[in-house]
Design a protein around this motif. Structure first.
Motif, PDB file in Angstrom:
ATOM      1  N   LYS A 176       0.826  -1.212   0.000  1.00  0.00           N
ATOM      2  CA  LYS A 176       0.000   0.000   0.000  1.00  0.00           C
ATOM      3  C   LYS A 176       0.858   1.259   0.000  1.00  0.00           C
ATOM      4  O   LYS A 176       0.581   2.217  -0.733  1.00  0.00           O
ATOM      5  CB  LYS A 176      -0.937   0.004   1.206  1.00  0.00           C
ATOM      6  N   PHE A 210      -0.510  -4.245  -8.168  1.00  0.00           N
ATOM      7  CA  PHE A 210      -1.795  -4.933  -8.000  1.00  0.00           C
ATOM      8  C   PHE A 210      -1.705  -6.330  -8.599  1.00  0.00           C
ATOM      9  O   PHE A 210      -1.346  -6.504  -9.769  1.00  0.00           O
ATOM     10  CB  PHE A 210      -2.918  -4.146  -8.677  1.00  0.00           C
ATOM     11  N   SER A 211      -2.062  -7.318  -7.783  1.00  0.00           N
ATOM     12  CA  SER A 211      -1.944  -8.710  -8.218  1.00  0.00           C
ATOM     13  C   SER A 211      -3.261  -9.319  -8.647  1.00  0.00           C
ATOM     14  O   SER A 211      -3.296 -10.416  -9.183  1.00  0.00           O
ATOM     15  CB  SER A 211      -1.354  -9.552  -7.075  1.00  0.00           C
ATOM     16  N   GLU A 213      -5.707  -9.990  -6.451  1.00  0.00           N
ATOM     17  CA  GLU A 213      -6.294 -10.711  -5.329  1.00  0.00           C
ATOM     18  C   GLU A 213      -7.278  -9.851  -4.540  1.00  0.00           C
ATOM     19  O   GLU A 213      -8.267 -10.339  -4.016  1.00  0.00           O
ATOM     20  CB  GLU A 213      -5.179 -11.198  -4.400  1.00  0.00           C
ATOM     21  N   ASP A 214      -7.012  -8.568  -4.439  1.00  0.00           N
ATOM     22  CA  ASP A 214      -7.841  -7.662  -3.657  1.00  0.00           C
ATOM     23  C   ASP A 214      -8.793  -6.928  -4.597  1.00  0.00           C
ATOM     24  O   ASP A 214      -8.404  -5.980  -5.277  1.00  0.00           O
ATOM     25  CB  ASP A 214      -6.952  -6.659  -2.903  1.00  0.00           C
ATOM     26  N   ALA A 215     -10.050  -7.362  -4.634  1.00  0.00           N
ATOM     27  CA  ALA A 215     -11.028  -6.792  -5.561  1.00  0.00           C
ATOM     28  C   ALA A 215     -11.294  -5.320  -5.275  1.00  0.00           C
ATOM     29  O   ALA A 215     -11.435  -4.505  -6.197  1.00  0.00           O
ATOM     30  CB  ALA A 215     -12.340  -7.581  -5.490  1.00  0.00           C
ATOM     31  N   TYR A 216     -11.333  -4.947  -3.987  1.00  0.00           N
ATOM     32  CA  TYR A 216     -11.598  -3.558  -3.622  1.00  0.00           C
ATOM     33  C   TYR A 216     -10.459  -2.655  -4.075  1.00  0.00           C
ATOM     34  O   TYR A 216     -10.677  -1.590  -4.663  1.00  0.00           O
ATOM     35  CB  TYR A 216     -11.788  -3.436  -2.110  1.00  0.00           C
ATOM     36  N   ALA A 217      -9.241  -3.096  -3.827  1.00  0.00           N
ATOM     37  CA  ALA A 217      -8.074  -2.314  -4.240  1.00  0.00           C
ATOM     38  C   ALA A 217      -8.004  -2.229  -5.764  1.00  0.00           C
ATOM     39  O   ALA A 217      -7.660  -1.177  -6.319  1.00  0.00           O
ATOM     40  CB  ALA A 217      -6.793  -2.930  -3.683  1.00  0.00           C
TER      41      ALA A 217
END
Length: 412
Positions: A176, A210-211, A213-217
């Protein structure tokens, strides 16, 4: 005018407290001012004796706004005052306390970014150098980035970007924080308009974190992904990137709002001019909404198409094929080849007699897995060749040394 440089045995911290409190209470009358100044000095002494450095920093920063706006205080005095205040972080009992103090100081410094912005930025740099904790340094650096943009003094912080890789090793940031850093640097470069390539590079670094994995991010990255694509399409000197392989960009392919933007990127990186012209015919309003100029896009796509022709592996491109693909007149073919050479997109020679371009090398618009494998093979070959040269040199040296030794024996 009273200066901050101590000319007596009084502690510099108390000198600053006395100086700033006298300014703050100057209009209250001599009796009230003397009483309040004495109270603040006593409170400061208590903080020093008890080691309450955070409270002391808060007390000294109370009049910070007034100090900056007071015409009687020179910039030299301002810098001296805040040097003393910033020095409190070196006396803190823990990294957490130093960070809290740094937050207090930064909060005051960036409050009025357009008032003496260069001096405020210099104070933040001084604070940065006084801190030992890596994260605290990162925190101050990020505040400096924001101040540089708000205060329009980007030129003072841009030189530090050259050493950003060493900063990253020192700070050891989580994902982050890396995103915040890369985006912040990109914004500084964009506002400064000094280097579109560098701004694009840091935008790309941001998206690469960004990979998927984090849908929100990932959803948060959509707008920046779109901006990065538009920057790439607009840039007259950027012809290759890895955007298509990034999850933050790939998510746009099926997005109802941004699918066409992704399609445009795909055209610029994998297709030729005819595909762009077909896309423009159906989506001219979209391109205008993003500030894209049709003629500029055509020029870039002609160069991209020429690179695509050069990358087929044959090493030969007929003039008439270039003419048809780029949709130009025959007498313009060599002009566009020269443009591609000047932009360092291809290395080639033009055989005017046979109307053919002989290609030796060209760039890859997209660098994918097979390109990495190809580069790996080239590096392995290069290492092998270097190793053979070294072995040959050493063998010759041994032979030469042996010959000299034999000559010495014969002379004896």
């Amino acid at each position: 005018m009273t200066t901050v440089v101590p000319i007596s045995e009084e502690d510099p911290t108390l000198s600053v407290v006395r100086f700033t409190s006298e300014l703050a209470w100057a209009d209250a009358g001599p009796e009230v001012a003397e009483r309040q100044v004495s109270r603040l000095c006593v409170e400061a002494q208590e903080c020093m004796v008890m080691g309450r450095w955070l409270d002391l920093a808060s007390l000294m920063l109370t009049s910070a706004d007034l100090i900056f706006s007071n015409s009687k205080v020179s910039e030299k005095d301002l810098e001296c005052i805040f040097t003393v205040i910033c020095d409190l972080v070196s006396k803190s009992g823990s990294p957490d306390e130093a960070l809290e103090m740094a937050k207090l100081i930064c909060g005051k410094i960036i409050l009025q970014p357009t008032d003496k912005p260069a001096l405020r930025l210099k104070i933040l740099f001084n604070l940065y150098n006084l801190l030992e904790d890596a994260y605290s340094r990162f925190y101050v650096y990020m505040r400096a980035l924001n101040l540089a943009v708000s205060g329009k003094v980007m030129e003072h912080i841009i030189p530090s970007f050259k050493t950003i890789d060493s900063f990253l090793k020192e700070w050891n940031l989580d994902v982050k924080d890396q995103r915040d850093l890369f985006l912040g640097i990109s914004n500084v470069l964009r506002e400064n308009k000094s280097s579109g390539k560098d701004s694009f590079k840091f935008l790309t670094k941001y998206l690469a974190t960004f990979s998927g994995e984090d849908a929100y991010a990932m959803a948060e990255a959509k707008e920046e992904a779109v901006r990065t694509i538009i920057v790439f399409v607009k840039a007259p000197d950027i012809f290759q990137c890895d955007l298509l392989g990034m999850p933050a960009v790939e998510q746009l392919e099926k997005d109802a709002k941004y699918a066409l933007v992704y399609q445009l990127l795909n055209i610029f990186l994998t297709q030729r001019l005819d595909a762009y012209l077909e896309f423009h015919a159906a989506n001219s309003a979209l391109l205008k909404s993003y500030g894209l100029v049709h003629e500029d896009c055509i020029s870039k796509m002609r160069l991209m198409s020429l690179v695509d022709l050069a990358s087929d592996g044959s090493g030969r491109i007929q003039y008439n094929l270039i003419q048809d693909t780029l949709r130009i007149n025959n007498d313009e073919v060599e002009l566009w080849v020269v443009k591609a050479i000047t932009a360092r997109l291809i290395n080639c020679k033009m055989d005017q007699m046979n109307q053919v371009v002989l290609v030796s090398t060209c760039i890859d618009r997209v660098f994918r897995q097979h390109h990495w494998l190809k580069l790996r093979a080239k590096l392995a070959t290069w290492r092998g060749n270097i190793s053979n040269v070294i072995d040959t040199i050493q063998a010759n040296k041994i032979t030469e040394d042996g010959s000299l030794a034999m000559q010495g024996l014969m002379i004896r």
